[in-house]
Design an enzyme around this catalytic site. Structure first.
Site, PDB file in Angstrom:
ATOM      1  N   TRP A 151       0.794  -1.223   0.000  1.00  0.00           N
ATOM      2  CA  TRP A 151       0.000   0.000   0.000  1.00  0.00           C
ATOM      3  C   TRP A 151       0.832   1.281   0.000  1.00  0.00           C
ATOM      4  O   TRP A 151       0.329   2.351  -0.294  1.00  0.00           O
ATOM      5  CB  TRP A 151      -0.902   0.043   1.243  1.00  0.00           C
ATOM      6  CG  TRP A 151      -0.192  -0.270   2.531  1.00  0.00           C
ATOM      7  CD1 TRP A 151      -0.141  -1.485   3.158  1.00  0.00           C
ATOM      8  CD2 TRP A 151       0.579   0.616   3.341  1.00  0.00           C
ATOM      9  NE1 TRP A 151       0.619  -1.415   4.303  1.00  0.00           N
ATOM     10  CE2 TRP A 151       1.063  -0.126   4.449  1.00  0.00           C
ATOM     11  CE3 TRP A 151       0.896   1.973   3.261  1.00  0.00           C
ATOM     12  CZ2 TRP A 151       1.859   0.433   5.452  1.00  0.00           C
ATOM     13  CZ3 TRP A 151       1.687   2.541   4.247  1.00  0.00           C
ATOM     14  CH2 TRP A 151       2.166   1.777   5.332  1.00  0.00           C
ATOM     15  N   LYS A 161       7.112  -4.350 -11.275  1.00  0.00           N
ATOM     16  CA  LYS A 161       6.804  -5.750 -11.532  1.00  0.00           C
ATOM     17  C   LYS A 161       6.134  -5.932 -12.899  1.00  0.00           C
ATOM     18  O   LYS A 161       6.474  -6.849 -13.659  1.00  0.00           O
ATOM     19  CB  LYS A 161       5.887  -6.290 -10.435  1.00  0.00           C
ATOM     20  CG  LYS A 161       6.436  -6.116  -9.024  1.00  0.00           C
ATOM     21  CD  LYS A 161       5.425  -6.538  -7.980  1.00  0.00           C
ATOM     22  CE  LYS A 161       5.819  -6.125  -6.580  1.00  0.00           C
ATOM     23  NZ  LYS A 161       7.183  -6.441  -6.189  1.00  0.00           N
ATOM     24  N   GLY A 227       6.120  -7.975   3.733  1.00  0.00           N
ATOM     25  CA  GLY A 227       6.790  -8.420   4.941  1.00  0.00           C
ATOM     26  C   GLY A 227       7.298  -9.838   4.868  1.00  0.00           C
ATOM     27  O   GLY A 227       6.851 -10.660   4.058  1.00  0.00           O
ATOM     28  N   LEU A 242       7.200 -25.334  -7.959  1.00  0.00           N
ATOM     29  CA  LEU A 242       8.504 -24.753  -8.269  1.00  0.00           C
ATOM     30  C   LEU A 242       8.368 -23.434  -9.024  1.00  0.00           C
ATOM     31  O   LEU A 242       9.088 -23.162  -9.989  1.00  0.00           O
ATOM     32  CB  LEU A 242       9.360 -25.736  -9.071  1.00  0.00           C
ATOM     33  CG  LEU A 242       9.832 -26.981  -8.322  1.00  0.00           C
ATOM     34  CD1 LEU A 242      10.715 -27.838  -9.214  1.00  0.00           C
ATOM     35  CD2 LEU A 242      10.589 -26.611  -7.048  1.00  0.00           C
ATOM     36  N   GLU A 248      10.795  -8.320  -2.299  1.00  0.00           N
ATOM     37  CA  GLU A 248      11.430  -7.141  -1.691  1.00  0.00           C
ATOM     38  C   GLU A 248      10.740  -6.933  -0.360  1.00  0.00           C
ATOM     39  O   GLU A 248       9.552  -6.641  -0.306  1.00  0.00           O
ATOM     40  CB  GLU A 248      11.297  -5.923  -2.604  1.00  0.00           C
ATOM     41  CG  GLU A 248      12.187  -4.770  -2.178  1.00  0.00           C
ATOM     42  CD  GLU A 248      11.489  -3.835  -1.208  1.00  0.00           C
ATOM     43  OE1 GLU A 248      11.772  -3.942   0.021  1.00  0.00           O
ATOM     44  OE2 GLU A 248      10.678  -3.035  -1.654  1.00  0.00           O
ATOM     45  N   CYS A 282      10.147   1.462   2.119  1.00  0.00           N
ATOM     46  CA  CYS A 282      11.093   0.389   2.445  1.00  0.00           C
ATOM     47  C   CYS A 282      12.509   0.881   2.650  1.00  0.00           C
ATOM     48  O   CYS A 282      13.212   0.394   3.540  1.00  0.00           O
ATOM     49  CB  CYS A 282      11.042  -0.692   1.373  1.00  0.00           C
ATOM     50  SG  CYS A 282      11.324  -0.083  -0.301  1.00  0.00           S
ATOM     51  N   GLU A 383      12.996  -2.707  12.056  1.00  0.00           N
ATOM     52  CA  GLU A 383      12.410  -1.715  11.154  1.00  0.00           C
ATOM     53  C   GLU A 383      11.115  -1.162  11.759  1.00  0.00           C
ATOM     54  O   GLU A 383      10.148  -1.895  11.941  1.00  0.00           O
ATOM     55  CB  GLU A 383      12.104  -2.349   9.792  1.00  0.00           C
ATOM     56  CG  GLU A 383      11.520  -1.370   8.797  1.00  0.00           C
ATOM     57  CD  GLU A 383      11.145  -2.025   7.481  1.00  0.00           C
ATOM     58  OE1 GLU A 383      11.118  -1.321   6.457  1.00  0.00           O
ATOM     59  OE2 GLU A 383      10.852  -3.232   7.485  1.00  0.00           O
ATOM     60  N   LYS A 456      20.113 -10.867   2.531  1.00  0.00           N
ATOM     61  CA  LYS A 456      19.636 -11.485   3.766  1.00  0.00           C
ATOM     62  C   LYS A 456      18.105 -11.497   3.778  1.00  0.00           C
ATOM     63  O   LYS A 456      17.487 -11.868   2.770  1.00  0.00           O
ATOM     64  CB  LYS A 456      20.257 -10.794   4.985  1.00  0.00           C
ATOM     65  CG  LYS A 456      21.788 -10.898   4.984  1.00  0.00           C
ATOM     66  CD  LYS A 456      22.436 -10.406   6.255  1.00  0.00           C
ATOM     67  CE  LYS A 456      22.501  -8.919   6.363  1.00  0.00           C
ATOM     68  NZ  LYS A 456      23.351  -8.475   7.496  1.00  0.00           N
ATOM     69  N   GLU A 463      14.689  -5.718  -8.750  1.00  0.00           N
ATOM     70  CA  GLU A 463      13.793  -5.023  -9.664  1.00  0.00           C
ATOM     71  C   GLU A 463      14.551  -3.842 -10.254  1.00  0.00           C
ATOM     72  O   GLU A 463      15.521  -3.361  -9.677  1.00  0.00           O
ATOM     73  CB  GLU A 463      12.534  -4.551  -8.932  1.00  0.00           C
ATOM     74  CG  GLU A 463      11.683  -5.699  -8.414  1.00  0.00           C
ATOM     75  CD  GLU A 463      10.437  -5.269  -7.677  1.00  0.00           C
ATOM     76  OE1 GLU A 463       9.430  -6.003  -7.725  1.00  0.00           O
ATOM     77  OE2 GLU A 463      10.465  -4.186  -7.039  1.00  0.00           O
TER      78      GLU A 463
END
Length: 482
Positions: A151, A161, A227, A242, A248, A282, A383, A456, A463
């Site tokens: 959002w 994307k 998340g 698969l 992200e 982010c 965060e 990590k 992207e």
């Protein structure tokens, strides 16, 4: 401001499509206002959308690259043309400022064009030949791509994307965020008109809708921004077939000031990088590390800047910080604030209220700086995704870097100093997907060529840039024997 709620449906085969029950979407800056009644896609509706994309795939895949890219660029122009029609409704659904929304749409259009450019220059087959044979390696579309969008910056994150997927030759089904679906859906309606029916589809809904989309056997890949817990669920579901995945997942981005940092340059850029969108993006600056000698001046300057913020409804004139987007995040931040205040730190709250009469009707927080804080405090090591910024004073730069690298996240970071070699040396030691030097975000060149993503637990894949384009194709190698 009050108006009849919008009835928001899905987009399947380039037409509005009903399916599933409706839920209320309220204005986070004025919870008395119902902005929309949003359809929630059930399994049958998701199936319709995926099958539409699957049916459109062969035609779109086989469309010549130059034509695909031309259509993608034309669709980018549509975003810009429609911006003024949606920025106010985006403010009411997400809490983001109209100016922020307009800038986001402009940046999203640039991202779309960039991906068309990258496709035209990156998708040519690689050929190798000797006396005995020829090898050709082609980059081919994979099928239906599911794009699950958050959002906080829905247009940019959707276009990161959607546009590379389309340029490569895939078709897409976008699942919007439950608390910011309207503006993005309207833009995607205009965007989809540039493509054959079924190439771009949109479904509304929450976790159940997302789960049905990920689990659908005709979905070839899933791209998700959000998340960690949801990403882990998606990864488990995708494993059954698969499916390709890219994630992200946010970050706890540090800003490290070196002793020669230019505070005239650093302070406004760090403050913008921390408190834009009320800290809800982010790669926002989530924590600041400052040498002890610079700390008093830095804190004084940042506090003065903090006091200039105006908190209120995003459609109120003069507001610079809007509300938190949703109750879950707001409740988390209230609890975090109380734990921080109870821990013996110095909590410097700033800003003024633009709409006192709405303060208790929305998810409002005054922005704050936190000083005299332990480097291992929860606010520093996790965060926060909100307008509470810790400032950590340091004496040992090596210890700071070791502490940062010990964390589980590694999306972005920034280093601030006038000696470029020294700043680059620090940047190279940070475990992150991206590091900005003397700013808290990308330049236009960076937007075009920096692979966006983290290491990590900040994600899988990238992207943007030609590298990001690679997430959307498979390789088909052929060996012709003479």
């Amino acid at each position: 401001m009050a108006s009849e709620p919008i009835l928001l449906d899905h987009l399947i085969d380039n037409a509005a499509a009903q399916g599933g029950p409706r839920v209320e979407l309220r204005d986070p800056g004025n919870l008395d206002e119902v902005v929309a009644l949003v359809a929630q896609a059930d399994t049958a509706t998701v199936d319709r959308a995926v099958r539409s994309a699957h049916a459109a795939f062969p035609l779109w895949r086989d469309t010549p690259l130059a034509e695909r890219c031309a259509r993608v660029r034309a669709a980018a122009d549509t975003l810009v043309a429609a911006a003024d029609e949606v920025i106010a409704i985006m403010a009411r659904e997400s809490g983001m400022l109209p100016g922020t929304n307009k800038a986001e749409i402009g940046m999203a259009a640039a991202i779309v064009r960039d991906n068309a450019d990258h496709a035209e220059t990156s998708l040519a087959p690689a050929c190798f030949e000797d006396a005995d044979s020829t090898v050709e390696v082609e980059k081919v579309a994979v099928g239906v791509s599911a794009a699950i969008v958050p959002w906080n910056a829905p247009v940019i994150l959707a276009m990161r994307k959607v546009s590379p997927a389309l340029a490569v030759g895939n078709t897409v089904v976008v699942k919007t965020a439950p608390t910011a679906p309207i503006g993005l859906t309207r833009l995607l309606q205009a965007f989809a008109a540039h493509f054959p029916a079924g190439v771009v589809n949109v479904v509304q809904g929450g976790g159940e809708t997302g789960s049905a989309l990920v689990a659908h056997p005709l979905v070839a890949r899933v791209s998700f921004t959000g998340g960690l817990k949801v990403a882990q669920i998606i990864m488990k579901q995708a494993a059954a077939d698969l499916k390709r995945v890219s994630f992200e997942l946010g970050g706890n981005d540090p800003a490290i000031l070196l002793p020669d940092a230019d505070l005239d340059k650093a302070v406004p850029r760090i403050m913008g990088g921390a408190f834009r969108r009320a800290g809800q993006f982010c790669f926002a600056v989530k924590r600041v590390y400052v040498p002890r000698a610079l700390a008093p001046e830095l804190i004084a300057r940042m506090k003065a800047d903090l006091d200039t913020f105006v908190v209120g409804h995003p459609l109120t004139a003069g507001v610079t910080v809007g509300p938190i987007n949703n109750k879950g995040q707001f409740d988390y931040l209230l609890g975090l604030r109380e734990r921080v205040r109870a821990s013996g730190v110095t909590y410097l709250e700033g800003g003024t209220q633009a709409d006192p009469q709405l303060w208790d009707k929305g998810y409002y927080m005054r922005p704050a700086l936190v000083t005299d804080i332990d480097p291992e405090h929860e606010l520093v090591t996790t965060e926060q995704f909100g307008p509470i910024l810790p400032i950590v004073v340091y004496d040992d730069l090596d210890a700071v870097i070791d502490s940062i690298n010990a964390g589980e996240l590694g999306l972005g970071s920034s280093v601030w100093g006038e000696d470029l070699d020294a700043a680059l040396d620090v940047a190279r030691r940070i475990e992150a997907g991206m590091t900005f030097i003397n700013n808290a975000g990308t330049s236009r060149l960076g937007q075009r060529y920096m692979p966006f993503g983290g290491v990590k637990r900040s994600g899988i894949g990238r992207e943007s840039s030609p590298v990001g384009l690679g997430e959307h194709y498979a390789l088909h190698a052929m060996n012709y024997h003479k």
